[in-house]
Design an enzyme around this catalytic site. Structure first.
Site, mmCIF file in Angstrom:
data_model
loop_
_atom_site.group_PDB
_atom_site.id
_atom_site.type_symbol
_atom_site.label_atom_id
_atom_site.label_comp_id
_atom_site.label_asym_id
_atom_site.label_seq_id
_atom_site.Cartn_x
_atom_site.Cartn_y
_atom_site.Cartn_z
ATOM 1 N N ASP A 96 -9.626 -7.973 -4.289
ATOM 2 C CA ASP A 96 -9.328 -6.541 -4.174
ATOM 3 C C ASP A 96 -9.729 -5.834 -5.477
ATOM 4 O OD1 ASP A 96 -8.272 -4.305 -2.899
ATOM 5 O OD2 ASP A 96 -6.220 -4.673 -3.598
ATOM 6 N N HIS A 97 -10.559 -4.813 -5.374
ATOM 7 C CA HIS A 97 -10.995 -4.035 -6.550
ATOM 8 C C HIS A 97 -11.636 -4.875 -7.649
ATOM 9 C CE1 HIS A 97 -9.309 -0.288 -5.063
ATOM 10 N NE2 HIS A 97 -8.247 -0.974 -4.676
ATOM 11 N N HIS A 192 -3.177 4.927 -4.068
ATOM 12 C CA HIS A 192 -2.373 3.718 -4.260
ATOM 13 C C HIS A 192 -0.945 4.067 -4.675
ATOM 14 C CE1 HIS A 192 -6.516 2.023 -4.782
ATOM 15 N NE2 HIS A 192 -5.996 1.176 -3.922
ATOM 16 N N GLY A 193 -0.026 3.165 -4.365
ATOM 17 C CA GLY A 193 1.344 3.313 -4.847
ATOM 18 C C GLY A 193 2.261 4.012 -3.862
ATOM 19 N N HIS A 225 -8.200 2.250 1.753
ATOM 20 C CA HIS A 225 -7.243 1.762 0.751
ATOM 21 C C HIS A 225 -6.037 2.696 0.746
ATOM 22 C CE1 HIS A 225 -9.583 -1.254 -1.678
ATOM 23 N NE2 HIS A 225 -10.451 -0.869 -0.748
ATOM 24 N N ASP A 270 -0.220 -2.678 0.424
ATOM 25 C CA ASP A 270 0.456 -3.473 -0.606
ATOM 26 C C ASP A 270 1.848 -2.897 -0.891
ATOM 27 O OD1 ASP A 270 1.177 -5.059 -2.700
ATOM 28 O OD2 ASP A 270 -0.463 -4.539 -4.019
ATOM 29 N N SER A 271 1.900 -1.599 -1.203
ATOM 30 C CA SER A 271 3.168 -0.996 -1.638
ATOM 31 C C SER A 271 4.296 -1.154 -0.615
ATOM 32 C CB SER A 271 2.966 0.495 -1.937
ATOM 33 O OG SER A 271 2.061 0.646 -2.996
HETATM 34 P P1 13P Z 1 -0.986 0.926 -1.120
HETATM 35 O O1 13P Z 1 -0.549 1.095 -2.529
HETATM 36 O O2 13P Z 1 -0.924 2.227 -0.380
HETATM 37 O O3 13P Z 1 -0.257 -0.148 -0.422
HETATM 38 O O4 13P Z 1 -2.539 0.509 -1.145
HETATM 39 C C1 13P Z 1 -2.924 -0.821 -1.408
HETATM 40 C C2 13P Z 1 -4.385 -0.961 -1.623
HETATM 41 O O5 13P Z 1 -5.175 -0.091 -1.360
HETATM 42 C C3 13P Z 1 -4.869 -2.250 -2.164
HETATM 43 O O6 13P Z 1 -6.231 -2.239 -2.429
HETATM 44 O O1 G3H Z 2 -5.142 -1.633 -5.412
HETATM 45 C C1 G3H Z 2 -3.993 -1.873 -5.741
HETATM 46 C C2 G3H Z 2 -3.256 -2.994 -5.141
HETATM 47 O O2 G3H Z 2 -2.032 -2.521 -4.652
HETATM 48 C C3 G3H Z 2 -3.080 -4.124 -6.118
HETATM 49 O O3 G3H Z 2 -2.185 -3.745 -7.106
HETATM 50 O O4 G3H Z 2 -3.414 -4.304 -9.206
HETATM 51 O O5 G3H Z 2 -0.901 -4.001 -9.174
HETATM 52 O O6 G3H Z 2 -1.944 -6.009 -8.117
HETATM 53 P P1 G3H Z 2 -2.108 -4.569 -8.491
HETATM 54 ZN ZN ZN Z 3 -7.020 -0.396 -3.115
#
Ligand code: 13P
Ligand code: G3H
Ligand code: ZN
Length: 325
Positions: A96-97, A192-193, A225, A270-271
């Site tokens: 991821d990223h 994100h978040g 995302h 993720d969040s």
């Molecule tokens: P959220 O923070 O909205 O869950 O997004 C996660 C994400 O895009 C991980 O790459």
């Molecule tokens: O892109 C963000 C994802 O939620 C991953 O988050 O870099 O804190 O692991 P993190």
């Molecule tokens: Zn992301």
């Protein structure tokens, strides 16, 4: 020693995306950092028969150790088989990223089957050059690649942006052709978040931009995302049990489902998982202040996560039942 994802029983995303595009669903991409998150993802997705993408960020690699994460992903395949009488759901392992060519190579060599190279903060031509280089390396090993065009507001790993830079529909044909990516992450107002909108702000994403993008590259897999919905029942449990999350707002599940009906075929979450675990653990400690065995509080945390993931697959992304289309 380098290992191919194929030896680990993992798959790249080519087939699952092709099926998602024609089937009108999106493949869930859930982040994991530890054993319990992986167990919840695999239990949920196996039980509802959904394909899944396990996601590892640079931060997750640092937290959990990259070698252990790779063995956890390998274990995930065996775990799914155990749950489902010998037949595992399709599982991809995604970086991821990814932010450098070297990191992408390192992940491919340790068994990742899909790589996201995020050059979205770079000038357009530099994004293309970096993404193309990663695609050439990955495709030679049958690893699929996700690129990104447009910048999400908020913090992405160490880079932060105050405002969204929406993806320009006019750039997507050129970008996908010149880089050769298999999927494209776009910026249409997600972030994100847990704080995606300010109170009083219209909590909507730009589905009109998504439609324009879809017109330019019909049938191409679009990735969204920042797609957590920040369930308010979880926020309430957290705050009622000593937490302090004020004005946490996500993308409504209705909006996510509309995007999925359109061209979105991978959705990153993720969040919401973080909120589910936190809510269950806070509640558990409030009710059982005498507990100190991690299994006592991680069991309800894992159960809460599992229910959340099942709900996403069945009701939001509609990926349930599509594991073996
Ligand atoms: P959220 O923070 O909205 O869950 O997004 C996660 C994400 O895009 C991980 O790459
Ligand atoms: O892109 C963000 C994802 O939620 C991953 O988050 O870099 O804190 O692991 P993190
Ligand atoms: Zn992301």
């Amino acid at each position: 020693m380098a290992v191919s994802y194929k030896e680990l029983g993992l798959v790249n995303t080519r087939d699952m995306f092709a099926k998602a595009v024609t089937g009108g669903f999106a493949v869930p991409a859930f982040n994991f950092n530890n054993l319990e998150q992986m167990q919840a993802i695999i239990q949920a997705c196996t039980e509802v028969e959904s394909p899944v993408i396990l996601q590892v960020s640079k931060g997750a690699r640092k937290y959990a150790n990259q070698t252990l994460l790779r063995y956890l992903a390998q274990g995930a395949v065996e775990f799914s088989k155990e749950i489902n009488k010998g037949k595992n759901i399709p599982i991809a392992l995604n970086l991821d990223h990814g932010d450098s060519y070297e990191l992408c190579v390192d992940c491919v060599e340790s068994g990742f089957s899909n790589i996201m190279i995020d050059g979205s903060h770079l000038p357009y031509d530099e994004n293309i050059a970096l993404t193309k280089k990663v695609v050439e390396y990955c495709h030679a090993r049958d690893v699929t690649v996700e690129g990104e065009l447009g910048v999400l507001a908020g913090v992405e790993d160490e880079v932060s942006a105050e405002h969204h830079t929406y993806t320009q529909p006019d750039e997507v044909v050129d970008f996908t052709k010149r880089t050769g990516v298999d999927s494209l992450a776009i910026s249409i107002g997600t972030s994100h978040g847990a704080y995606k909108f300010k109170p009083g702000q219209k909590a909507e994403i730009r589905l009109d931009i998504l439609k324009e993008i879809e017109k330019r590259i019909p049938g191409f897999c679009i990735v969204m995302h920042g797609s957590s919905s920040v369930p308010q029942d979880l926020v309430k449990i957290i705050n009622a049990n000593g937490g302090k999350l004020s004005d946490a707002i996500g993308i409504s599940e209705e909006q996510i489902s509309l995007a999925v009906k359109s061209a979105v075929c991978k959705v990153n979450i993720d969040s919401d998982g973080r909120l589910a675990m936190t809510a269950a653990i806070r509640k558990h400690f409030n009710e059982h202040p005498e507990h100190f065995d991690p299994r006592q509080y991680l069991t309800p945390a894992r159960d809460c996560l599992k229910e959340l993931y099942k709900h996403k697959c069945v009701n939001v992304l509609k990926s349930a039942g599509h594991a073996w289309d």
